[in-house]
Scaffold this active site. Structure first.
Site, mmCIF file in Angstrom:
data_model
loop_
_atom_site.group_PDB
_atom_site.id
_atom_site.type_symbol
_atom_site.label_atom_id
_atom_site.label_comp_id
_atom_site.label_asym_id
_atom_site.label_seq_id
_atom_site.Cartn_x
_atom_site.Cartn_y
_atom_site.Cartn_z
ATOM 1 N N ALA A 235 0.847 -1.206 0.000
ATOM 2 C CA ALA A 235 0.000 0.000 0.000
ATOM 3 C C ALA A 235 0.876 1.248 0.000
ATOM 4 O O ALA A 235 1.787 1.365 0.820
ATOM 5 C CB ALA A 235 -0.911 -0.015 1.222
ATOM 6 N N GLU B 293 5.582 8.198 -30.261
ATOM 7 C CA GLU B 293 6.328 6.946 -30.261
ATOM 8 C C GLU B 293 5.358 5.770 -30.302
ATOM 9 O O GLU B 293 5.738 4.631 -30.082
ATOM 10 C CB GLU B 293 7.234 6.849 -29.043
ATOM 11 N N CYS C 175 9.811 9.870 -25.717
ATOM 12 C CA CYS C 175 8.976 10.987 -25.277
ATOM 13 C C CYS C 175 9.458 12.336 -25.794
ATOM 14 O O CYS C 175 8.874 13.366 -25.484
ATOM 15 C CB CYS C 175 8.927 11.019 -23.755
ATOM 16 N N THR D 1 3.076 3.126 -14.292
ATOM 17 C CA THR D 1 3.620 4.385 -14.836
ATOM 18 C C THR D 1 3.128 4.628 -16.273
ATOM 19 O O THR D 1 3.731 5.390 -17.015
ATOM 20 C CB THR D 1 5.169 4.423 -14.778
ATOM 21 N N SER E 244 16.966 3.791 -16.755
ATOM 22 C CA SER E 244 16.187 4.892 -17.335
ATOM 23 C C SER E 244 16.206 6.107 -16.405
ATOM 24 O O SER E 244 16.267 7.248 -16.858
ATOM 25 C CB SER E 244 14.752 4.449 -17.654
ATOM 26 N N HIS F 90 9.484 16.656 -18.155
ATOM 27 C CA HIS F 90 8.857 15.427 -18.622
ATOM 28 C C HIS F 90 8.568 14.598 -17.365
ATOM 29 O O HIS F 90 9.429 14.468 -16.493
ATOM 30 C CB HIS F 90 9.801 14.667 -19.565
ATOM 31 N N LYS G 6 6.993 11.513 -8.633
ATOM 32 C CA LYS G 6 8.089 11.497 -7.648
ATOM 33 C C LYS G 6 9.428 11.819 -8.305
ATOM 34 O O LYS G 6 10.276 12.497 -7.714
ATOM 35 C CB LYS G 6 8.120 10.111 -6.997
ATOM 36 N N LYS H 261 12.235 14.746 -7.305
ATOM 37 C CA LYS H 261 13.668 14.456 -7.140
ATOM 38 C C LYS H 261 14.503 15.293 -8.119
ATOM 39 O O LYS H 261 15.639 15.660 -7.827
ATOM 40 C CB LYS H 261 13.946 12.967 -7.381
ATOM 41 N N ASN I 164 1.712 9.028 -17.265
ATOM 42 C CA ASN I 164 2.691 9.411 -18.280
ATOM 43 C C ASN I 164 2.022 9.411 -19.649
ATOM 44 O O ASN I 164 1.486 8.396 -20.086
ATOM 45 C CB ASN I 164 3.861 8.414 -18.268
ATOM 46 N N SER J 253 13.740 8.686 -23.893
ATOM 47 C CA SER J 253 14.731 7.614 -23.718
ATOM 48 C C SER J 253 15.453 7.323 -25.018
ATOM 49 O O SER J 253 14.966 7.615 -26.109
ATOM 50 C CB SER J 253 14.035 6.356 -23.223
HETATM 51 N N1 CAA Z 1 4.894 3.142 0.359
HETATM 52 C C1 CAA Z 1 5.581 4.231 -0.057
HETATM 53 N N2 CAA Z 1 6.615 4.157 -0.945
HETATM 54 C C2 CAA Z 1 6.953 2.955 -1.430
HETATM 55 C C3 CAA Z 1 6.293 1.781 -1.006
HETATM 56 C C4 CAA Z 1 5.210 1.912 -0.068
HETATM 57 N N3 CAA Z 1 4.507 0.861 0.345
HETATM 58 N N4 CAA Z 1 6.847 0.733 -1.649
HETATM 59 C C5 CAA Z 1 7.827 1.230 -2.453
HETATM 60 N N5 CAA Z 1 7.890 2.575 -2.287
HETATM 61 C C6 CAA Z 1 8.758 3.520 -2.980
HETATM 62 C C7 CAA Z 1 10.169 3.053 -3.161
HETATM 63 O O1 CAA Z 1 10.954 3.318 -2.006
HETATM 64 C C8 CAA Z 1 10.597 3.869 -4.355
HETATM 65 O O2 CAA Z 1 10.841 5.192 -3.984
HETATM 66 P P1 CAA Z 1 12.342 5.749 -3.908
HETATM 67 O O3 CAA Z 1 12.968 5.504 -5.260
HETATM 68 O O4 CAA Z 1 12.159 7.193 -3.608
HETATM 69 O O5 CAA Z 1 12.966 4.962 -2.832
HETATM 70 C C9 CAA Z 1 9.324 3.933 -5.202
HETATM 71 O O6 CAA Z 1 8.266 3.607 -4.312
HETATM 72 C C10 CAA Z 1 9.300 2.946 -6.354
HETATM 73 O O7 CAA Z 1 9.604 1.697 -5.830
HETATM 74 P P2 CAA Z 1 10.683 0.774 -6.552
HETATM 75 O O8 CAA Z 1 11.905 1.583 -6.859
HETATM 76 O O9 CAA Z 1 10.831 -0.483 -5.785
HETATM 77 O O10 CAA Z 1 9.854 0.508 -7.873
HETATM 78 P P3 CAA Z 1 10.154 -0.505 -9.018
HETATM 79 O O11 CAA Z 1 11.601 -0.712 -9.189
HETATM 80 O O12 CAA Z 1 9.289 -1.681 -8.780
HETATM 81 O O13 CAA Z 1 9.596 0.316 -10.287
HETATM 82 C C11 CAA Z 1 10.154 2.017 -11.914
HETATM 83 C C12 CAA Z 1 9.780 1.732 -10.469
HETATM 84 C C13 CAA Z 1 11.590 1.553 -12.185
HETATM 85 C C14 CAA Z 1 10.063 3.527 -12.134
HETATM 86 C C15 CAA Z 1 9.165 1.291 -12.870
HETATM 87 O O14 CAA Z 1 7.865 1.714 -12.614
HETATM 88 C C16 CAA Z 1 9.488 1.494 -14.337
HETATM 89 O O15 CAA Z 1 10.330 0.825 -14.912
HETATM 90 N N6 CAA Z 1 8.768 2.474 -15.033
HETATM 91 C C17 CAA Z 1 8.987 2.757 -16.447
HETATM 92 C C18 CAA Z 1 10.296 3.486 -16.705
HETATM 93 C C19 CAA Z 1 10.268 4.926 -16.259
HETATM 94 O O16 CAA Z 1 9.234 5.532 -16.057
HETATM 95 N N7 CAA Z 1 11.470 5.525 -16.126
HETATM 96 C C20 CAA Z 1 11.590 6.918 -15.793
HETATM 97 C C21 CAA Z 1 12.767 7.583 -16.491
HETATM 98 S S1 CAA Z 1 12.745 7.235 -18.235
HETATM 99 C C22 CAA Z 1 11.676 8.372 -18.919
HETATM 100 O O17 CAA Z 1 11.388 9.369 -18.336
HETATM 101 C C23 CAA Z 1 11.097 8.059 -20.258
HETATM 102 C C24 CAA Z 1 9.722 7.551 -20.093
HETATM 103 O O18 CAA Z 1 8.772 8.328 -20.085
HETATM 104 C C25 CAA Z 1 9.499 6.141 -19.943
#
Ligand code: CAA
Length: 465
Positions: free
Chosen positions: A36, A87, A121, A163, A213, A255, A260, A264, A334, A368
């Site tokens: 959650a 894209e 994007c 996402t 990414s 973008h 979150k 950052k 997104n 990307s």
């Molecule tokens: N309560 C509150 N926070 C929690 C939680 C909980 N119960 N459980 C996890 N979190 C937090 C984690 O701590 C983490 O935050 P921090 O990084 O600040 O520590 C956040 O939630 C996400 O958790 P994870 O890092 O464990 O998530 P994940 O690895 O499972 O997936 C992701 C996250 C890598 C972004 C994934 O969703 C993904 O691959 N998304 C697509 C790629 C993307 O969006 N990349 C962004 C840059 S690339 C770009 O911008 C181009 C584009 O549009 C795609």
């Protein structure tokens, strides 16, 4: 020598489109078995818009362009260039732009330059730059340009799915605009990376290295910001304005793959400002952060101490300059190419027009693979004209609040329908037409030669939706 270079080239009108259905991220966390708060707090997302098989990138573009022309009473003959950034590829040869030419057929206007641009994007920004460049070039024939960005952002089941999102933005570009692109203040960083890409042409889903990414996004942000600052300082040295760093912007858009990351990113820019400030001045401007004097950009992409310290340091900047830009990203997700421009719309509807008059907006666009730019927009000093421009966006919030919530089970089923029938021919979509907003183009069918036909839901009486 006299020059006809048009003045104040920029965005004269902007139209945003998002899906009429969404899934709630708290419900999606439960459905996916995620802890959650992971999607809502960890990623900063509240709702995710999605399209059934009734909508594709062509239909999104048909809708957003029609709505912009109708709302602003622009004649089809007044457009001399139309660029599409996307894209979401439904055809490896035929452009979305060529599909949009159907809208211009009755007017007889076929003299419209521009075609599609693709790099994740970033395509929307490339389309917008092309539109601006045309107006400022010797090829300009005095008419408007349109830059259109649209995508359906869908991920396979798993960590990336929350996402996703979908949407479109169309921007009318011309001289004497309320939002002016600042000349000479564009900084770009491009390099080869496999962070997010779509090598499987039969699937809508990307191949994603999530961690890489994020690193690519942040490092492109670092480089673009450093280059932007250099260009800005060089230009301002002539005008003696003296402002550098984040103080230079009154609002900052990014973008937004998830909210979150943007929070950052503001912290990251503050860390850049820290590193670019001489050690002598750091104590005064960044009190208590001296322990990071030896930190580097390259070594800190996932450094929790740096991240936390500069998130705290930049909290007021985020609150004042960026938070309001995240409304649509938080509520829709997104949108890929339109994402950063949905941030612009969020800013325009979230801040009183009078507070933005004469201000500077910083923009960071990332795609990307990778391609990224930082540039700035200055808001006109003409308060009355700006107020009129912003009033055209009065439809956004009522439309956003009129969307239909769908249970995660149904969302997941609709995703499976898209997945199974991607590129199927002949094909008749099964998604509901009744749920679509008035004036929405939708896919009627695909024939055995993969030719797509579209229809439109009835428009409301004044033609504005
Ligand atoms: N309560 C509150 N926070 C929690 C939680 C909980 N119960 N459980 C996890 N979190 C937090 C984690 O701590 C983490 O935050 P921090 O990084 O600040 O520590 C956040 O939630 C996400 O958790 P994870 O890092 O464990 O998530 P994940 O690895 O499972 O997936 C992701 C996250 C890598 C972004 C994934 O969703 C993904 O691959 N998304 C697509 C790629 C993307 O969006 N990349 C962004 C840059 S690339 C770009 O911008 C181009 C584009 O549009 C795609």
């Amino acid at each position: 020598m006299a020059t006809n270079w048009p003045e104040n080239v920029g965005i004269r009108a902007i139209e945003v489109l998002f899906p009429s259905q969404y899934v709630d991220q708290t419900e999606l966390e439960q459905f996916d078995g995620a802890s959650a708060g992971k999607y809502t707090i960890g990623l900063g997302q509240a709702k995710m818009g999605f399209c059934s098989d009734r909508e594709d990138v062509n239909s999104l573009c048909l809708t957003v362009v029609s709505r912009l022309l109708e709302r602003h009473h622009i004649k089809h003959t007044e457009i001399g260039r139309l660029e599409v950034g996307t894209e979401t590829i439904v055809d490896k040869s035929k452009s979305v732009k060529s599909v949009l030419m159907q809208l211009f057929a009755d007017s007889g206007n076929t003299d419209i330059e521009g075609i599609d641009t693709t790099n994740a994007c970033y395509g929307g920004t490339a389309a917008l730059f092309n539109a601006i460049n045309w107006i400022e070039s010797s090829s300009w024939d005095g008419r408007y340009a349109l830059a259109v960005c649209a995508d359906i952002a869908v991920y396979a089941k798993g960590a990336a799915r929350p996402t996703g999102g979908a949407g479109a933005v169309a921007m009318l570009v011309g001289p004497n605009a309320p939002l002016v692109f600042e000349r000479g203040l564009r900084a770009t960083h491009m390099e080869h990376a496999y962070d997010f890409y779509k090598p499987d042409l039969s699937s809508e889903y990307p191949t994603v290295d999530g961690k890489l990414s994020i690193q690519c996004y942040l490092s492109a942000l670092d480089t673009c910001y450093r280059l932007y600052r250099q260009k800005f300082e060089k230009q301002q040295a002539k005008t003696q304005s003296g402002k550098v760093g984040l103080d230079n912007f009154d609002a900052i858009l990014f973008h937004t793959p998830f909210c979150k990351l943007v929070q950052k990113s503001v912290g990251r820019l503050s860390f850049n400002d820290f590193l670019l400030t001489s050690e002598g001045k750091r104590a005064e401007q960044f009190a208590g952060l001296e322990r990071f004097n030896n930190a580097t950009l390259e070594g800190t992409y996932f450094d929790r101490d740096v991240e936390k310290a500069f998130l705290t340091q930049s909290a007021d900047v985020f609150e004042a300059k960026t938070k309001k830009t995240l409304l649509l990203a938080n509520q829709v997700g997104n949108m890929y190419t339109p994402s950063v421009y949905s941030g612009l719309v969020s800013l325009l509807i979230g801040v009183p027009a009078a507070d933005l008059v004469g201000k500077r907006i910083g923009v960071f666009s990332y795609g990307s693979g990778l391609a990224a730019s930082m540039y700035s927009i200055s808001v006109t000093q003409d308060a009355a004209a700006f107020e009129k421009f912003v009033a055209q966006l009065d439809y956004v919030l009522p439309l956003l609040n009129s969307r239909e919530k769908v249970a995660p089970e149904q969302f997941s089923e609709l995703m499976e329908v898209r997945e199974k029938n991607n590129h199927a021919a002949p094909y008749t979509p099964t998604g509901s037409v009744g749920v679509l907003f008035p004036g929405t183009y939708y896919l009627k069918d695909v024939d055995s030669l993969h030719r797509r036909t579209y229809e439109r839901t009835p428009t409301i009486s004044n033609g504005v939706h």
